[in-house]
Write an enzyme that holds these catalytic residues in place. Structure first.
Site, PDB file in Angstrom:
ATOM      1  N   LYS A   1      27.687  11.867 -21.129  1.00 23.66           N
ATOM      2  CA  LYS A   1      26.740  11.801 -20.001  1.00 23.66           C
ATOM      3  C   LYS A   1      27.250  12.625 -18.823  1.00 23.66           C
ATOM      4  O   LYS A   1      26.505  13.396 -18.223  1.00 23.66           O
ATOM      5  CB  LYS A   1      26.559  10.343 -19.563  1.00 23.66           C
ATOM      6  N   ASN A   2      28.533  12.463 -18.491  1.00 24.91           N
ATOM      7  CA  ASN A   2      29.065  13.104 -17.284  1.00 24.91           C
ATOM      8  C   ASN A   2      29.253  14.611 -17.424  1.00 24.91           C
ATOM      9  O   ASN A   2      29.589  15.286 -16.451  1.00 24.91           O
ATOM     10  CB  ASN A   2      30.383  12.441 -16.864  1.00 24.91           C
TER      11      ASN A   2
ATOM     12  N   ASP B   1      36.342   4.628 -15.109  1.00 27.41           N
ATOM     13  CA  ASP B   1      35.164   4.264 -15.899  1.00 27.41           C
ATOM     14  C   ASP B   1      35.509   3.383 -17.111  1.00 27.41           C
ATOM     15  O   ASP B   1      34.599   2.945 -17.827  1.00 27.41           O
ATOM     16  CB  ASP B   1      34.422   5.527 -16.372  1.00 27.41           C
TER      17      ASP B   1
ATOM     18  N   ARG C   1      31.207   5.752  -1.495  1.00 21.55           N
ATOM     19  CA  ARG C   1      30.957   7.035  -2.153  1.00 21.55           C
ATOM     20  C   ARG C   1      30.336   8.088  -1.228  1.00 21.55           C
ATOM     21  O   ARG C   1      29.175   8.478  -1.388  1.00 21.55           O
ATOM     22  CB  ARG C   1      30.093   6.836  -3.399  1.00 21.55           C
TER      23      ARG C   1
ATOM     24  N   CYS D   1      25.269   3.826  -8.695  1.00 19.69           N
ATOM     25  CA  CYS D   1      25.951   2.543  -8.872  1.00 19.69           C
ATOM     26  C   CYS D   1      26.559   2.080  -7.552  1.00 19.69           C
ATOM     27  O   CYS D   1      27.137   2.871  -6.808  1.00 19.69           O
ATOM     28  CB  CYS D   1      27.090   2.681  -9.877  1.00 19.69           C
TER      29      CYS D   1
HETATM   30  C1  UD1 Z   1      32.288  10.906 -11.187  1.00 15.81           C
HETATM   31  C2  UD1 Z   1      31.701  10.284 -12.434  1.00 15.81           C
HETATM   32  C3  UD1 Z   1      31.944   8.779 -12.424  1.00 15.81           C
HETATM   33  C4  UD1 Z   1      33.440   8.498 -12.267  1.00 15.81           C
HETATM   34  C5  UD1 Z   1      34.017   9.246 -11.066  1.00 15.81           C
HETATM   35  C6  UD1 Z   1      35.527   9.146 -10.979  1.00 15.81           C
HETATM   36  C7  UD1 Z   1      29.822  11.645 -13.080  1.00 15.81           C
HETATM   37  C8  UD1 Z   1      28.344  11.785 -13.192  1.00 15.81           C
HETATM   38  N1  UD1 Z   1      30.270  10.560 -12.478  1.00 15.81           N
HETATM   39  O1  UD1 Z   1      31.639  10.339 -10.059  1.00 15.81           O
HETATM   40  O2  UD1 Z   1      31.484   8.255 -13.675  1.00 15.81           O
HETATM   41  O3  UD1 Z   1      33.627   7.114 -12.061  1.00 15.81           O
HETATM   42  O4  UD1 Z   1      33.700  10.649 -11.152  1.00 15.81           O
HETATM   43  O5  UD1 Z   1      36.116   9.572 -12.162  1.00 15.81           O
HETATM   44  O6  UD1 Z   1      30.568  12.487 -13.534  1.00 15.81           O
HETATM   45  N2  UD1 Z   1      34.790  10.878  -2.434  1.00 15.81           N
HETATM   46  C9  UD1 Z   1      34.869  11.169  -1.082  1.00 15.81           C
HETATM   47  N3  UD1 Z   1      34.093  12.193  -0.597  1.00 15.81           N
HETATM   48  C10 UD1 Z   1      33.272  12.938  -1.390  1.00 15.81           C
HETATM   49  C11 UD1 Z   1      33.224  12.654  -2.777  1.00 15.81           C
HETATM   50  C12 UD1 Z   1      33.991  11.621  -3.263  1.00 15.81           C
HETATM   51  O7  UD1 Z   1      35.588  10.501  -0.344  1.00 15.81           O
HETATM   52  O8  UD1 Z   1      32.610  13.853  -0.877  1.00 15.81           O
HETATM   53  C13 UD1 Z   1      35.602   9.780  -2.981  1.00 15.81           C
HETATM   54  C14 UD1 Z   1      34.771   8.698  -3.669  1.00 15.81           C
HETATM   55  O9  UD1 Z   1      34.280   7.759  -2.733  1.00 15.81           O
HETATM   56  C15 UD1 Z   1      35.791   8.101  -4.614  1.00 15.81           C
HETATM   57  C16 UD1 Z   1      36.634   9.304  -5.032  1.00 15.81           C
HETATM   58  O10 UD1 Z   1      36.415  10.303  -4.020  1.00 15.81           O
HETATM   59  O11 UD1 Z   1      36.596   7.179  -3.936  1.00 15.81           O
HETATM   60  C17 UD1 Z   1      36.295   9.894  -6.386  1.00 15.81           C
HETATM   61  O12 UD1 Z   1      34.911  10.128  -6.446  1.00 15.81           O
HETATM   62  P1  UD1 Z   1      34.298  11.319  -7.326  1.00 15.81           P
HETATM   63  O13 UD1 Z   1      35.369  11.848  -8.227  1.00 15.81           O
HETATM   64  O14 UD1 Z   1      33.610  12.267  -6.434  1.00 15.81           O
HETATM   65  O15 UD1 Z   1      33.234  10.537  -8.187  1.00 15.81           O
HETATM   66  P2  UD1 Z   1      31.780  11.026  -8.633  1.00 15.81           P
HETATM   67  O16 UD1 Z   1      31.785  12.499  -8.796  1.00 15.81           O
HETATM   68  O17 UD1 Z   1      30.764  10.394  -7.764  1.00 15.81           O
END
Ligand code: UD1
Length: 430
Positions: free
Chosen positions: A22-23, A316, A131, A126
């Site tokens: 999916k990701n 995850d 986030r 979610c």
């Molecule tokens: C993706 C995955 C999700 C997985 C996560 C971490 C997909 C579709 N989703 O989510 O399944 O749980 O990676 O492996 O691939 N953060 C910030 N600022 C930002 C972006 C993120 O502070 O601009 C923080 C988030 O709050 C979190 C951390 O960084 O604490 C990691 O998040 P991120 O790796 O960005 O997760 P997603 O890409 O949303």
């Protein structure tokens, strides 16, 4: 709303097929916005999140054709999508669509790179923490975007086009890495992303962008060097197998006991999670067609682990591991370092009799002799599948409500598990 009912205590045996990730499928579909030519994606999983994104992409003007059934010798190959974004007719991704799934926010980078303008609603998805999207915006600003927030929307402009730059992330983010990677593929000149996420799904997208004509170095490392192509071509790409689905079924077999081959799974994508399972007493072996997971009647050993960006233990799979450890012979300690609010499964697992204490980012799980079936509620995607795992171990019947969360990320879950001997069924509402 559908429910899932499980009668625990059945061992699992046989084999089940692992779907495409999916990701990876989601950002790969989004990459179709970068070219006017056709991007063909094979092994796309049939999931609610994929369908949601398909609707969003169609709204931007992407034509999507899905191949019908094929007499395919590899039954674990998913659907084939042909995506063509000949003309982008709308550069706005509205709240009603983006609020349903966080990854749809990732259209921002490609729309901006291709059209010089994009208006995308702040994301939903979610409920596992705040986030934010600051890192996405930081990266796109470094490439020359002007960004403002207006009425809950991110409005990004790059009237003279994006220009390659050095982007050094202060924190590892999967989404922000995807955003900059895709935007940089169309930007003028070289972009270097430092402290990039190394998740295999990033590598899958990078390889697809390379096929589309963008020169790329450092795939799989934390420094990505991208030569912006100015214009990208069509390509054919196969989505890599889902390592989170693989890990989930591995934890399910560990929980229920038995011996199952996960066809199409790639063992090398799960080194840390499989090492944890082996430590718990589970046997894992690579086979010709995938990975075999087995646990005989021996008890499970407790483990101590913390979630980390790849190649560390994936957040995850944290909920699934916790479900398994509720029956370990001793006390496990699980620390969640990625998301601050990812313990919503704890109170539901407690309804089945699990003994879990939470303190800040750490859960202490004392293994109990028996779980007992109960009514529980799915709260988010991965939390809900941890309840399935617990249900497989519990004595009697467990009913999981709100399973639409599961359908976002797990394809035909109840068929896959019942095919291996689990007593599980979907109770369709109305
Ligand atoms: C993706 C995955 C999700 C997985 C996560 C971490 C997909 C579709 N989703 O989510 O399944 O749980 O990676 O492996 O691939 N953060 C910030 N600022 C930002 C972006 C993120 O502070 O601009 C923080 C988030 O709050 C979190 C951390 O960084 O604490 C990691 O998040 P991120 O790796 O960005 O997760 P997603 O890409 O949303």
């Amino acid at each position: 709303m559908d429910r899932i009912s499980i009668v625990g205590g059945k061992q699992l045996s046989g084999s089940l097929a692992i779907s495409g990730a999916k990701n990876a499928a989601l950002p790969l579909m989004i990459a179709s916005l970068l070219t006017s030519e056709r991007l063909t994606l094979k092994n796309v999983p049939n999931l609610a999140d994929v369908n949601t994104l398909a609707r969003i992409l169609r709204n931007h003007g992407v034509d999507l054709a899905v191949d019908g059934k094929r007499a395919d010798p590899s039954p674990y190959l998913g659907e084939t999508f042909h995506l063509t974004a000949r003309d982008i007719v709308d550069t706005t991704a509205p709240y009603e669509m983006v609020s349903r799934m966080r990854a749809s926010f990732w259209v921002l980078g490609p729309l901006l790179a291709r059209c010089g303008v994009a208006r995308v609603s702040m994301p939903g998805g979610c409920a596992i923490g705040t986030r934010p999207v600051d890192l996405h915006l930081m990266g796109l600003k470094a490439l020359g975007a002007e960004i403002e927030i207006d009425g809950g929307y991110v409005v990004a402009k790059a009237t003279k086009g994006l220009k390659g730059a050095r982007v050094s992330f202060p924190k590892v983010s999967v989404g922000a890495t995807h955003a900059v990677l895709m935007a940089a593929a169309l930007a003028k000149g070289e972009t270097v992303i430092e402290n990039a996420a190394r998740e295999p799904e990033i590598g899958d997208v990078a390889e697809c962008l390379a096929k589309m004509g963008c020169k790329m170095e450092g795939i799989g490392t934390s420094t990505l060097r991208i030569q912006g192509a100015g214009r990208l071509e069509g390509a054919v790409h196969t989505v890599l197998p889902d390592r989170i689905e693989t890990g989930t079924y591995a934890f399910a077999v560990a929980a229920a006991g038995g011996d199952v081959e996960l066809r199409g799974a790639r063992k090398s994508l799960l080194d840390t999670a499989f090492a944890a399972l082996e430590q718990a007493g589970v046997t894992i072996a690579e086979t010709e067609h995938g990975v075999r997971i087995a646990r005989n009647g021996r008890g499970l050993q407790p483990i101590a682990i913390e979630t980390q960006p790849y190649p560390g233990f994936p957040t995850d799979l944290q909920a699934q591991l916790m479900a398994l450890m509720t029956r370990a012979e001793g006390t496990s300690v699980i620390r969640e370092t990625i998301f601050e609010n990812r313990f919503m499964h704890v109170q539901e697992l407690a309804r089945l009799g699990a003994d879990i204490q939470l303190q800040g980012d750490t859960a202490t799980v004392r293994g109990v002799k028996q779980l007992r079936g109960a009514q529980v509620m799915a709260t988010d995607l991965r939390a809900s599948v941890s309840l399935v795992i617990a249900g497989l171990m519990a004595e009697g019947k467990t009913t999981i409500n709100r399973v639409y969360h599961l359908d976002r990320g797990f394809e035909r879950l109840e068929q896959k598990l019942s095919g291996c001997g689990a007593d599980i069924e979907r109770l369709v509402s109305g």
